[in-house]
Scaffold this motif. Structure first.
Motif, short mmCIF file in Angstrom:
data_model
loop_
_atom_site.label_atom_id
_atom_site.label_comp_id
_atom_site.label_asym_id
_atom_site.label_seq_id
_atom_site.Cartn_x
_atom_site.Cartn_y
_atom_site.Cartn_z
N VAL A 291 0.80 -1.38 0.00
CA VAL A 291 -0.12 0.05 -0.09
C VAL A 291 0.88 1.28 0.00
O VAL A 291 1.59 1.49 0.99
N ARG A 292 0.79 2.12 -1.12
CA ARG A 292 1.48 3.19 -1.04
C ARG A 292 1.02 4.36 -0.92
O ARG A 292 -0.26 4.57 -1.18
N TYR A 293 1.71 5.28 -0.12
CA TYR A 293 1.30 6.45 0.41
C TYR A 293 2.08 7.69 -0.63
O TYR A 293 3.20 7.90 -0.28
N PRO A 294 1.34 8.80 -1.09
CA PRO A 294 2.34 9.75 -1.66
C PRO A 294 2.35 10.73 -0.64
O PRO A 294 1.66 10.86 0.34
N ARG A 295 3.53 11.31 -0.67
CA ARG A 295 3.83 12.83 0.23
C ARG A 295 2.97 13.69 -0.08
O ARG A 295 2.56 14.01 -1.27
N THR A 296 2.82 14.77 0.95
CA THR A 296 2.09 15.91 0.65
C THR A 296 2.77 16.71 0.01
O THR A 296 4.12 16.65 -0.09
N PRO A 297 2.17 18.00 -0.62
CA PRO A 297 3.12 19.11 -1.16
C PRO A 297 4.39 19.53 -0.03
O PRO A 297 5.28 19.98 -0.64
N GLU A 298 4.14 19.41 1.36
CA GLU A 298 5.16 19.85 2.08
C GLU A 298 5.98 18.67 2.49
O GLU A 298 7.02 18.91 3.18
N PHE A 299 5.93 17.65 1.66
CA PHE A 299 6.82 16.33 1.67
C PHE A 299 6.72 15.66 3.08
O PHE A 299 7.65 15.07 3.57
N SER A 300 5.67 15.68 3.81
CA SER A 300 5.25 15.03 4.92
C SER A 300 4.35 13.60 4.59
O SER A 300 3.91 13.59 3.44
#
Length: 206
Positions: free
Chosen positions: A29-38
């Motif tokens: 299960v992959r999770y992309p990072r937020t625009p703030e790289f969090s």
């Protein structure tokens, strides 16, 4: 079936690598990072701290890389990726495995965060640079062959890769060609290449 929760550009690549080497079935299960790289809030559905990597194996949830590597290897590895238990080589391997996120991780992450924030105060910057140099010199002196423990890949090598790739991208390996060569050997391993194909690059492009 075991599930691995993996944040893009993260330590999770280590776990994918071992799973690929062990040829274990798993859900990724992959999770992309937020625009703030969090990490996104949705990762908290896998672990209360929103940590990655995290594995779910039945009722068990684990979220520390070294612990996950040991757990999977103890259950499925049949001794393939550690020296024999009870030997001096095994004790040294365990030290390297923990070294990555403790002694080595602290100055490297300090230097990386300083670079992201536009620099550290002079005294802190001097401390970080000195400790990074010591850390890399110590690592180079300990490499016993193509890999940390000699001629074969171990869990400690898998654990080392993400931290060194981060350091390399940030320029912290400049002046340490021996460490760069070691990292290149790791990145040439078919198991790591398969892990990157499935989980994405370890670090974002510059």
């Amino acid at each position: 079936m075991l599930t691995l929760h993996h944040l893009d550009y993260s330590r999770g690549t280590r776990i994918i690598w071992l799973l690929e080497e062990l040829n274990l079935p798993y859900d990724l299960v992959r999770y992309p990072r937020t625009p703030e790289f969090s990490a996104p809030e949705t990762l908290k559905s896998a672990h209360p701290l929103g940590k990655s990597p995290a594995i779910v194996d039945g009722d068990l949830v684990l979220a520390e890389s070294a612990t996950i590597l040991r757990y999977l290897h103890d259950r499925h590895g049949q001794g393939r990726f550690t020296p024999p238990a009870g030997t001096t080589a095994h004790a040294l391997h365990e030290e390297w495995l923990d070294y990555v996120e403790s002694t080595a991780g602290f100055p490297i992450m300090m230097a990386l965060i300083g670079g992201m924030l536009g620099g550290l105060p002079d005294k802190v910057d001097g401390f970080a640079k000195d400790r990074v140099a010591r850390t890399l010199d110590y690592l180079l002196s300990g490499i016993a062959g193509p890999y940390l423990m000699g001629d074969r890949i171990t869990l400690a090598d898998m654990q080392m890769t993400y931290m060194l790739d981060m350091a390399h991208q940030a320029g912290l390996l400049d002046g340490h060609p021996g460490i760069v060569a070691y990292l290149d050997r790791l990145k040439a391993c078919p198991g790591l290449q398969r892990a990157i194909e499935k989980g994405g690059p370890m670090v974002p492009p510059r």
